[in-house]
Design a protein around this motif. Structure first.
Motif, PDB file in Angstrom:
ATOM      1  N   PHE A 154       0.813  -1.207   0.000  1.00 53.28           N
ATOM      2  CA  PHE A 154       0.000   0.000   0.000  1.00 53.28           C
ATOM      3  C   PHE A 154       0.857   1.273   0.000  1.00 53.28           C
ATOM      4  O   PHE A 154       0.468   2.282  -0.566  1.00 53.28           O
ATOM      5  CB  PHE A 154      -0.938  -0.013   1.214  1.00 53.28           C
ATOM      6  CG  PHE A 154      -1.725  -1.286   1.304  1.00 53.28           C
ATOM      7  CD1 PHE A 154      -2.877  -1.462   0.555  1.00 53.28           C
ATOM      8  CD2 PHE A 154      -1.289  -2.337   2.100  1.00 53.28           C
ATOM      9  CE1 PHE A 154      -3.595  -2.651   0.616  1.00 53.28           C
ATOM     10  CE2 PHE A 154      -1.996  -3.530   2.169  1.00 53.28           C
ATOM     11  CZ  PHE A 154      -3.148  -3.686   1.420  1.00 53.28           C
ATOM     12  N   GLY A 155       2.049   1.205   0.597  1.00 50.52           N
ATOM     13  CA  GLY A 155       2.880   2.396   0.697  1.00 50.52           C
ATOM     14  C   GLY A 155       3.903   2.546  -0.394  1.00 50.52           C
ATOM     15  O   GLY A 155       4.462   3.634  -0.576  1.00 50.52           O
ATOM     16  N   ALA A 156       4.154   1.476  -1.157  1.00 54.47           N
ATOM     17  CA  ALA A 156       5.241   1.527  -2.139  1.00 54.47           C
ATOM     18  C   ALA A 156       4.747   1.502  -3.577  1.00 54.47           C
ATOM     19  O   ALA A 156       5.531   1.256  -4.492  1.00 54.47           O
ATOM     20  CB  ALA A 156       6.212   0.359  -1.909  1.00 54.47           C
ATOM     21  N   VAL A 157       3.462   1.738  -3.780  1.00 54.16           N
ATOM     22  CA  VAL A 157       2.903   1.749  -5.131  1.00 54.16           C
ATOM     23  C   VAL A 157       2.447   3.161  -5.484  1.00 54.16           C
ATOM     24  O   VAL A 157       2.358   4.040  -4.629  1.00 54.16           O
ATOM     25  CB  VAL A 157       1.726   0.759  -5.263  1.00 54.16           C
ATOM     26  CG1 VAL A 157       2.216  -0.667  -5.098  1.00 54.16           C
ATOM     27  CG2 VAL A 157       0.629   1.071  -4.245  1.00 54.16           C
ATOM     28  N   GLY A 158       2.154   3.356  -6.771  1.00 56.57           N
ATOM     29  CA  GLY A 158       1.717   4.660  -7.244  1.00 56.57           C
ATOM     30  C   GLY A 158       0.207   4.770  -7.321  1.00 56.57           C
ATOM     31  O   GLY A 158      -0.539   3.825  -7.026  1.00 56.57           O
TER      32      GLY A 158
ATOM     33  N   ILE B  22       4.436  -4.825 -12.165  1.00 52.12           N
ATOM     34  CA  ILE B  22       3.071  -5.162 -11.781  1.00 52.12           C
ATOM     35  C   ILE B  22       2.144  -3.976 -12.055  1.00 52.12           C
ATOM     36  O   ILE B  22       1.043  -4.141 -12.571  1.00 52.12           O
ATOM     37  CB  ILE B  22       3.006  -5.576 -10.298  1.00 52.12           C
ATOM     38  CG1 ILE B  22       3.828  -6.847 -10.086  1.00 52.12           C
ATOM     39  CG2 ILE B  22       1.569  -5.772  -9.831  1.00 52.12           C
ATOM     40  CD1 ILE B  22       3.987  -7.252  -8.630  1.00 52.12           C
ATOM     41  N   GLU B  23       2.603  -2.790 -11.734  1.00 50.15           N
ATOM     42  CA  GLU B  23       1.773  -1.601 -11.890  1.00 50.15           C
ATOM     43  C   GLU B  23       1.601  -1.174 -13.352  1.00 50.15           C
ATOM     44  O   GLU B  23       0.578  -0.585 -13.711  1.00 50.15           O
ATOM     45  CB  GLU B  23       2.378  -0.438 -11.104  1.00 50.15           C
ATOM     46  CG  GLU B  23       2.446  -0.658  -9.601  1.00 50.15           C
ATOM     47  CD  GLU B  23       3.078   0.528  -8.884  1.00 50.15           C
ATOM     48  OE1 GLU B  23       2.487   1.620  -8.940  1.00 50.15           O
ATOM     49  OE2 GLU B  23       4.164   0.367  -8.294  1.00 50.15           O
ATOM     50  N   ALA B  24       2.601  -1.431 -14.190  1.00 51.39           N
ATOM     51  CA  ALA B  24       2.568  -0.964 -15.583  1.00 51.39           C
ATOM     52  C   ALA B  24       3.218  -2.010 -16.489  1.00 51.39           C
ATOM     53  O   ALA B  24       4.164  -1.734 -17.215  1.00 51.39           O
ATOM     54  CB  ALA B  24       3.282   0.383 -15.712  1.00 51.39           C
ATOM     55  N   ALA B  25       2.669  -3.219 -16.459  1.00 50.43           N
ATOM     56  CA  ALA B  25       3.311  -4.351 -17.126  1.00 50.43           C
ATOM     57  C   ALA B  25       3.469  -4.140 -18.625  1.00 50.43           C
ATOM     58  O   ALA B  25       4.548  -4.392 -19.185  1.00 50.43           O
ATOM     59  CB  ALA B  25       2.505  -5.627 -16.864  1.00 50.43           C
TER      60      ALA B  25
END
Length: 275
Positions: free
Chosen positions: A157-161, A248-251
Protein backbone atom coordinates in the motif's frame (compact mmCIF):
# COMPACT_ATOMS: atom_id res chain seq x y z
CA UNK A 1 10.05 -27.73 -9.79
CA UNK A 2 13.24 -26.92 -11.72
CA UNK A 3 16.30 -25.94 -9.73
CA UNK A 4 19.78 -25.01 -10.84
CA UNK A 5 22.97 -25.14 -8.80
CA UNK A 6 24.78 -21.80 -8.89
CA UNK A 7 27.95 -21.79 -6.84
CA UNK A 8 26.84 -23.13 -3.43
CA UNK A 9 23.19 -22.15 -3.85
CA UNK A 10 20.21 -24.12 -5.11
CA UNK A 11 18.05 -21.69 -7.04
CA UNK A 12 14.56 -22.13 -8.41
CA UNK A 13 14.23 -20.91 -11.99
CA UNK A 14 12.12 -20.98 -15.15
CA UNK A 15 13.40 -20.98 -18.73
CA UNK A 16 11.07 -20.09 -21.61
CA UNK A 17 13.29 -21.70 -24.27
CA UNK A 18 15.83 -24.17 -22.82
CA UNK A 19 17.24 -24.87 -26.29
CA UNK A 20 18.08 -21.22 -26.93
CA UNK A 21 16.33 -18.15 -28.36
CA UNK A 22 13.50 -19.08 -30.74
CA UNK A 23 14.51 -16.69 -33.55
CA UNK A 24 17.85 -16.02 -35.28
CA UNK A 25 18.10 -12.52 -33.78
CA UNK A 26 16.74 -13.58 -30.41
CA UNK A 27 18.56 -12.70 -27.21
CA UNK A 28 18.98 -14.40 -23.86
CA UNK A 29 17.35 -12.39 -21.07
CA UNK A 30 17.96 -13.17 -17.40
CA UNK A 31 15.77 -11.52 -14.78
CA UNK A 32 16.75 -10.63 -11.20
CA UNK A 33 13.94 -9.58 -8.86
CA UNK A 34 14.03 -7.23 -5.89
CA UNK A 35 13.63 -7.60 -2.14
CA UNK A 36 10.50 -9.43 -1.02
CA UNK A 37 9.75 -10.66 -4.51
CA UNK A 38 10.27 -13.64 -6.80
CA UNK A 39 10.67 -14.55 -10.45
CA UNK A 40 6.87 -14.23 -10.74
CA UNK A 41 7.27 -10.45 -10.55
CA UNK A 42 8.32 -10.58 -14.22
CA UNK A 43 5.56 -12.83 -15.51
CA UNK A 44 3.28 -9.93 -16.50
CA UNK A 45 6.16 -8.57 -18.63
CA UNK A 46 7.86 -11.50 -20.36
CA UNK A 47 5.00 -12.29 -22.81
CA UNK A 48 6.23 -9.18 -24.65
CA UNK A 49 9.55 -10.95 -25.24
CA UNK A 50 9.12 -14.71 -25.50
CA UNK A 51 8.07 -14.88 -29.16
CA UNK A 52 11.56 -13.76 -30.14
CA UNK A 53 13.75 -14.09 -27.05
CA UNK A 54 14.70 -16.60 -24.37
CA UNK A 55 13.68 -15.49 -20.87
CA UNK A 56 15.25 -16.99 -17.74
CA UNK A 57 13.78 -15.97 -14.40
CA UNK A 58 15.28 -16.93 -11.06
CA UNK A 59 14.41 -16.73 -7.38
CA UNK A 60 17.55 -15.25 -5.84
CA UNK A 61 19.17 -17.04 -2.91
CA UNK A 62 17.00 -16.76 0.20
CA UNK A 63 13.93 -15.58 -1.71
CA UNK A 64 10.67 -17.37 -2.48
CA UNK A 65 11.44 -20.99 -3.53
CA UNK A 66 15.25 -20.70 -3.35
CA UNK A 67 16.01 -21.96 0.17
CA UNK A 68 17.95 -19.87 2.65
CA UNK A 69 20.70 -21.96 4.26
CA UNK A 70 22.26 -19.31 6.54
CA UNK A 71 25.03 -18.36 4.11
CA UNK A 72 26.07 -14.70 4.24
CA UNK A 73 24.42 -12.67 1.47
CA UNK A 74 25.96 -9.82 -0.50
CA UNK A 75 24.85 -8.16 -3.71
CA UNK A 76 28.13 -9.05 -5.47
CA UNK A 77 27.43 -12.62 -4.32
CA UNK A 78 24.01 -12.50 -5.98
CA UNK A 79 25.74 -11.24 -9.14
CA UNK A 80 28.07 -14.25 -8.97
CA UNK A 81 25.04 -16.52 -8.65
CA UNK A 82 23.56 -15.00 -11.81
CA UNK A 83 26.76 -15.81 -13.68
CA UNK A 84 26.58 -19.29 -12.16
CA UNK A 85 23.06 -19.72 -13.56
CA UNK A 86 24.28 -18.58 -16.98
CA UNK A 87 27.11 -21.11 -16.84
CA UNK A 88 24.86 -23.96 -15.71
CA UNK A 89 22.36 -23.23 -18.50
CA UNK A 90 25.10 -22.73 -21.12
CA UNK A 91 24.31 -19.06 -21.73
CA UNK A 92 27.43 -17.30 -22.95
CA UNK A 93 25.89 -13.81 -23.17
CA UNK A 94 22.69 -12.25 -21.89
CA UNK A 95 20.78 -9.06 -21.30
CA UNK A 96 20.31 -8.76 -17.55
CA UNK A 97 17.14 -7.17 -16.17
CA UNK A 98 17.02 -6.19 -12.52
CA UNK A 99 14.40 -4.54 -10.31
CA UNK A 100 15.22 -2.52 -7.18
CA UNK A 101 17.85 -4.62 -5.36
CA UNK A 102 18.11 -6.58 -8.61
CA UNK A 103 18.78 -3.30 -10.40
CA UNK A 104 21.91 -2.89 -8.29
CA UNK A 105 22.89 -6.46 -9.19
CA UNK A 106 22.25 -5.88 -12.91
CA UNK A 107 24.41 -2.76 -12.89
CA UNK A 108 27.11 -4.61 -10.96
CA UNK A 109 27.09 -7.33 -13.62
CA UNK A 110 27.34 -4.75 -16.38
CA UNK A 111 30.40 -3.28 -14.70
CA UNK A 112 32.10 -6.56 -13.78
CA UNK A 113 31.28 -8.84 -16.71
CA UNK A 114 31.35 -6.84 -19.95
CA UNK A 115 32.18 -9.99 -21.91
CA UNK A 116 29.00 -11.74 -20.68
CA UNK A 117 26.47 -8.90 -20.46
CA UNK A 118 25.04 -7.57 -23.74
CA UNK A 119 22.73 -5.04 -22.14
CA UNK A 120 21.46 -3.83 -18.77
CA UNK A 121 17.88 -2.97 -17.85
CA UNK A 122 17.64 -1.39 -14.40
CA UNK A 123 14.05 -0.99 -13.16
CA UNK A 124 13.78 1.31 -10.14
CA UNK A 125 17.38 0.63 -9.09
CA UNK A 126 18.21 1.74 -5.55
CA UNK A 127 21.34 3.87 -5.20
CA UNK A 128 22.94 3.25 -1.76
CA UNK A 129 22.35 6.09 0.73
CA UNK A 130 22.41 6.53 4.50
CA UNK A 131 18.60 6.64 4.47
CA UNK A 132 18.48 3.29 2.69
CA UNK A 133 20.90 1.77 5.22
CA UNK A 134 18.69 2.88 8.12
CA UNK A 135 15.53 1.57 6.46
CA UNK A 136 17.01 -1.83 5.60
CA UNK A 137 18.47 -2.35 9.07
CA UNK A 138 15.09 -1.51 10.62
CA UNK A 139 13.28 -3.93 8.29
CA UNK A 140 15.73 -6.69 9.14
CA UNK A 141 15.09 -6.22 12.85
CA UNK A 142 11.31 -6.10 12.32
CA UNK A 143 10.98 -9.35 10.38
CA UNK A 144 13.29 -11.24 12.74
CA UNK A 145 11.16 -10.12 15.68
CA UNK A 146 7.66 -10.21 14.17
CA UNK A 147 7.82 -12.26 10.97
CA UNK A 148 7.08 -11.18 7.41
CA UNK A 149 3.49 -10.04 8.02
CA UNK A 150 4.36 -6.42 8.97
CA UNK A 151 6.01 -6.01 5.56
CA UNK A 152 3.11 -7.70 3.75
CA UNK A 153 0.63 -5.43 5.50
CA UNK A 154 2.37 -2.15 4.66
CA UNK A 155 4.55 -2.35 1.51
CA UNK A 156 1.76 -3.21 -0.98
CA UNK A 157 0.00 0.00 0.00
CA UNK A 158 2.88 2.40 0.70
CA UNK A 159 5.24 1.53 -2.14
CA UNK A 160 2.90 1.75 -5.13
CA UNK A 161 1.72 4.66 -7.24
CA UNK A 162 -1.68 6.23 -7.78
CA UNK A 163 -2.43 3.97 -10.77
CA UNK A 164 -2.19 0.77 -8.74
CA UNK A 165 -5.25 -1.46 -8.37
CA UNK A 166 -6.45 -3.71 -5.52
CA UNK A 167 -5.52 -6.78 -7.59
CA UNK A 168 -1.98 -5.49 -8.09
CA UNK A 169 -1.60 -4.77 -4.39
CA UNK A 170 -2.87 -8.28 -3.60
CA UNK A 171 -0.22 -9.76 -5.94
CA UNK A 172 2.52 -7.77 -4.22
CA UNK A 173 1.23 -8.87 -0.81
CA UNK A 174 1.34 -12.50 -1.89
CA UNK A 175 4.92 -12.12 -3.15
CA UNK A 176 5.99 -10.73 0.22
CA UNK A 177 4.13 -13.40 2.22
CA UNK A 178 6.05 -16.04 0.26
CA UNK A 179 9.37 -14.99 1.80
CA UNK A 180 11.42 -16.72 4.48
CA UNK A 181 11.84 -14.06 7.22
CA UNK A 182 15.47 -15.06 7.80
CA UNK A 183 16.24 -14.86 4.09
CA UNK A 184 14.44 -11.52 3.82
CA UNK A 185 16.40 -10.15 6.77
CA UNK A 186 19.68 -11.36 5.25
CA UNK A 187 18.84 -9.58 2.00
CA UNK A 188 17.98 -6.41 3.92
CA UNK A 189 21.44 -6.54 5.48
CA UNK A 190 23.00 -7.14 2.06
CA UNK A 191 21.36 -3.98 0.74
CA UNK A 192 22.36 -2.03 3.86
CA UNK A 193 26.03 -2.93 3.37
CA UNK A 194 26.09 -2.55 -0.42
CA UNK A 195 28.51 -0.21 -2.11
CA UNK A 196 27.52 1.62 -5.31
CA UNK A 197 28.49 -0.26 -8.44
CA UNK A 198 31.24 1.19 -10.61
CA UNK A 199 28.69 2.89 -12.85
CA UNK A 200 31.33 4.31 -15.17
CA UNK A 201 32.43 0.78 -16.04
CA UNK A 202 29.02 -0.01 -17.55
CA UNK A 203 29.41 0.35 -21.30
CA UNK A 204 26.79 -2.05 -22.65
CA UNK A 205 23.46 -0.60 -23.86
CA UNK A 206 21.60 0.61 -20.78
CA UNK A 207 17.91 1.20 -20.07
CA UNK A 208 16.68 2.65 -16.80
CA UNK A 209 12.95 2.54 -16.08
CA UNK A 210 11.72 4.73 -13.21
CA UNK A 211 8.35 5.51 -11.66
CA UNK A 212 7.53 9.14 -11.02
CA UNK A 213 5.83 8.18 -7.73
CA UNK A 214 8.54 5.77 -6.58
CA UNK A 215 9.44 6.49 -2.95
CA UNK A 216 11.93 3.62 -2.68
CA UNK A 217 14.17 4.37 -5.65
CA UNK A 218 14.32 8.15 -5.77
CA UNK A 219 14.44 10.02 -9.07
CA UNK A 220 17.61 11.68 -7.83
CA UNK A 221 19.25 8.29 -7.34
CA UNK A 222 18.03 6.98 -10.71
CA UNK A 223 19.35 10.07 -12.48
CA UNK A 224 22.68 9.72 -10.68
CA UNK A 225 23.05 6.15 -11.92
CA UNK A 226 21.91 7.04 -15.43
CA UNK A 227 24.28 9.97 -15.85
CA UNK A 228 27.29 8.07 -14.52
CA UNK A 229 27.09 4.95 -16.69
CA UNK A 230 29.35 5.16 -19.74
CA UNK A 231 27.05 3.46 -22.23
CA UNK A 232 26.86 5.17 -25.59
CA UNK A 233 23.34 3.82 -26.06
CA UNK A 234 21.29 4.58 -22.97
CA UNK A 235 17.79 5.73 -22.18
CA UNK A 236 15.84 6.80 -19.09
CA UNK A 237 12.07 6.26 -19.23
CA UNK A 238 9.82 7.59 -16.47
CA UNK A 239 6.39 6.01 -15.97
CA UNK A 240 3.62 8.32 -14.81
CA UNK A 241 1.58 7.34 -11.75
CA UNK A 242 3.83 4.37 -11.02
CA UNK A 243 5.53 3.57 -7.72
CA UNK A 244 8.18 0.97 -6.97
CA UNK A 245 6.52 -2.19 -8.37
CA UNK A 246 6.78 -1.23 -12.04
CA UNK A 247 6.32 -4.67 -13.67
CA UNK A 248 3.07 -5.16 -11.78
CA UNK A 249 1.77 -1.60 -11.89
CA UNK A 250 2.57 -0.96 -15.58
CA UNK A 251 3.31 -4.35 -17.13
CA UNK A 252 2.51 -3.55 -20.76
CA UNK A 253 4.55 -0.35 -20.72
CA UNK A 254 7.56 -2.00 -19.11
CA UNK A 255 7.34 -5.00 -21.43
CA UNK A 256 7.13 -2.74 -24.47
CA UNK A 257 10.15 -0.72 -23.38
CA UNK A 258 12.24 -3.85 -22.85
CA UNK A 259 11.17 -5.23 -26.24
CA UNK A 260 12.28 -2.00 -27.94
CA UNK A 261 15.53 -2.14 -25.99
CA UNK A 262 16.18 -5.58 -27.46
CA UNK A 263 16.28 -3.93 -30.90
CA UNK A 264 18.83 -1.42 -29.57
CA UNK A 265 21.00 -4.27 -28.29
CA UNK A 266 20.70 -5.89 -31.71
CA UNK A 267 21.91 -2.59 -33.22
CA UNK A 268 18.72 -2.07 -35.18
CA UNK A 269 18.53 1.36 -33.61
CA UNK A 270 22.20 2.29 -33.33
CA UNK A 271 22.04 5.98 -32.55
CA UNK A 272 22.79 7.33 -29.12
CA UNK A 273 19.71 7.86 -27.01
CA UNK A 274 19.76 10.31 -24.13
CA UNK A 275 17.11 11.92 -21.98
Amino acid sequence: MPFVQANSHRLHYADSHPDGPPTPNGLNFIFVHGLGSSQNYYYPVIPNLTKRHRCITIDTYGSARSPYTNDPVTLPGIAEDVVGVMDALHVQKAVVVGHSMGGIVATELGARCPDRIQGVVAIGPTHPTDTLVTLMNKRSETVLESGIEPMANTIPFGAVGSRSTPLQRAFIRELILGQDPKGYAALCRAIATAEPANYAAVKAPFLLIAGDEDKSASMEGCQHIFHHVSSEKKCLDVLKGVGHWHCIEAADEVGGLIAKFADVVNARNPERVFI
